[in-house]
Motif scaffolding. Structure first.
Motif, PDB file in Angstrom:
ATOM      1  N   PHE A   1      40.482  39.428  33.986  1.00  7.89           N
ATOM      2  CA  PHE A   1      41.796  39.293  34.617  1.00  7.89           C
ATOM      3  C   PHE A   1      41.785  39.889  36.020  1.00  7.89           C
ATOM      4  CE2 PHE A   1      45.772  41.622  35.554  1.00  7.89           C
ATOM      5  CZ  PHE A   1      46.619  40.543  35.756  1.00  7.89           C
ATOM      6  N   GLU A   2      41.187  41.051  36.170  1.00 11.69           N
ATOM      7  CA  GLU A   2      41.122  41.677  37.490  1.00 11.69           C
ATOM      8  C   GLU A   2      40.260  40.862  38.448  1.00 11.69           C
ATOM      9  OE1 GLU A   2      39.811  45.649  36.724  1.00 11.69           O
ATOM     10  OE2 GLU A   2      41.756  46.286  35.898  1.00 11.69           O
TER      11      GLU A   2
ATOM     12  N   ALA B   1      43.766  35.805  45.033  1.00 10.96           N
ATOM     13  CA  ALA B   1      44.616  36.624  45.913  1.00 10.96           C
ATOM     14  C   ALA B   1      45.081  35.881  47.155  1.00 10.96           C
ATOM     15  CB  ALA B   1      43.869  37.897  46.314  1.00 10.96           C
TER      16      ALA B   1
ATOM     17  N   HIS C   1      47.609  37.942  32.100  1.00  8.11           N
ATOM     18  CA  HIS C   1      46.741  38.695  31.198  1.00  8.11           C
ATOM     19  C   HIS C   1      47.314  38.666  29.791  1.00  8.11           C
ATOM     20  CE1 HIS C   1      44.986  42.733  29.711  1.00  8.11           C
ATOM     21  NE2 HIS C   1      44.086  41.769  29.546  1.00  8.11           N
TER      22      HIS C   1
ATOM     23  N   THR D   1      47.991  31.789  40.116  1.00  6.40           N
ATOM     24  CA  THR D   1      48.293  33.054  39.440  1.00  6.40           C
ATOM     25  C   THR D   1      47.507  33.144  38.147  1.00  6.40           C
ATOM     26  OG1 THR D   1      50.095  34.464  38.625  1.00  6.40           O
ATOM     27  CG2 THR D   1      50.243  32.123  38.113  1.00  6.40           C
TER      28      THR D   1
ATOM     29  N   SER E   1      42.342  37.824  39.398  1.00  2.00           N
ATOM     30  CA  SER E   1      43.382  38.187  40.362  1.00  2.00           C
ATOM     31  C   SER E   1      42.812  38.261  41.767  1.00  2.00           C
ATOM     32  CB  SER E   1      44.014  39.527  39.975  1.00  2.00           C
ATOM     33  OG  SER E   1      44.642  39.450  38.710  1.00  2.00           O
ATOM     34  N   SER E   2      41.596  38.786  41.874  1.00  2.00           N
ATOM     35  CA  SER E   2      40.935  38.855  43.174  1.00  2.00           C
ATOM     36  C   SER E   2      40.592  37.458  43.685  1.00  2.00           C
ATOM     37  CB  SER E   2      39.664  39.700  43.054  1.00  2.00           C
ATOM     38  OG  SER E   2      38.964  39.745  44.277  1.00  2.00           O
TER      39      SER E   2
END
Length: 243
Positions: free
Chosen positions: A81-82, A89, A98, A95, A85-86
């Motif tokens: 998820f992280e 961005a 999570h 989008t 997200s990167s």
């Protein structure tokens, strides 16, 4: 230690090993799975896309670059998820959420396309998920997904370069464990027929069934290409919701 689906990637060692594996020039995802997915997708201009099990959403960024209207990725792993997200961005229309695929609240008639790459074989109740996918698609919307081929999941073996493949207990569907990247991951084996019938039961018109036949131009190494001709690694299905 054993892990359920996306939880496998929240182990830091497993996550690092997987990301390194994906960088290998002739990894199976990029040489066998991605080319077929791209063919099946076709023109995705102006489409609203939901991606179940999006991983690091690198492919989501590619879809946005190709002109899809919006992209929503669903990812259960915190590490993935992280990373996703990167990846997204820089995109105002991309989008990531999570949550587990089974736990996502699927809005009705919201998407033109639902995509899932190598995630559905982690799910126990695919009939429920297929019903959710069906309701979240707009009329005439499509679902396109890939899974590990049932000849592989029937008898899972440790990861590594294989010289032979055993297909056994094919019609004994259900839970499997695989030793992979130094950990144990949970998967579910189903026959080709079971995937096909589950889609029909959810209301889909099944339009295409594909397997991961290698294409020579996607490989730089003759030995790798010849080995990939021996057995299908992936299964692909395309379904359409009635208009």
């Amino acid at each position: 230690m054993s892990y359920r689906g996306s939880e496998f990637y929240d182990n830091e060692s497993n996550f690092e090993k997987y990301m390194l594996r994906r960088q290998w020039q002739e990894n199976a995802n990029d040489t066998l799975e991605k080319p077929v997915i791209s063919q099946l997708l076709g023109d995705i201009s102006d489409q609203h896309i939901l991606d179940l099990g999006c991983g690091d959403a690198g492919y989501g960024a590619e879809l946005l670059d190709k002109g899809c209207s919006t992209y929503v990725g669903i990812e259960g792993s915190r590490n993935m998820f992280e990373a996703a997200s990167s990846s997204l961005a820089a995109y105002s229309n991309g989008t990531v959420v999570h949550t587990m695929i089974e736990d996502y609240t699927y809005p009705p008639d919201a998407y033109d396309l639902v995509l899932s790459r190598l995630a559905i074989h982690y799910l126990q109740d695919i009939e429920h998920v297929f019903r959710c996918i069906h309701q979240t698609l707009k009329p005439s919307g499509r679902v396109i997904f890939s899974v590990e081929h049932p000849v592989i999941t029937s008898t899972l073996q440790p990861s590594g370069t294989r010289t032979n493949w055993v297909v056994d207990h094919y019609f004994n569907e259900g839970y499997r464990e695989q030793q992979w990247l130094g950990g144990t991951v949970h998967k579910y084996h189903r026959t080709v027929e079971a995937y096909f019938r589950a889609m029909q039961k959810a209301g889909f018109i099944v339009e295409q069934l594909r397997e991961s036949k290698p294409v020579r131009e996607n490989f730089t190494n003759d030995e790798t290409y010849e080995r990939r001709l021996r057995i299908p690694l992936f299964l692909f299905l395309v379904g359409r919701k009635n208009a």
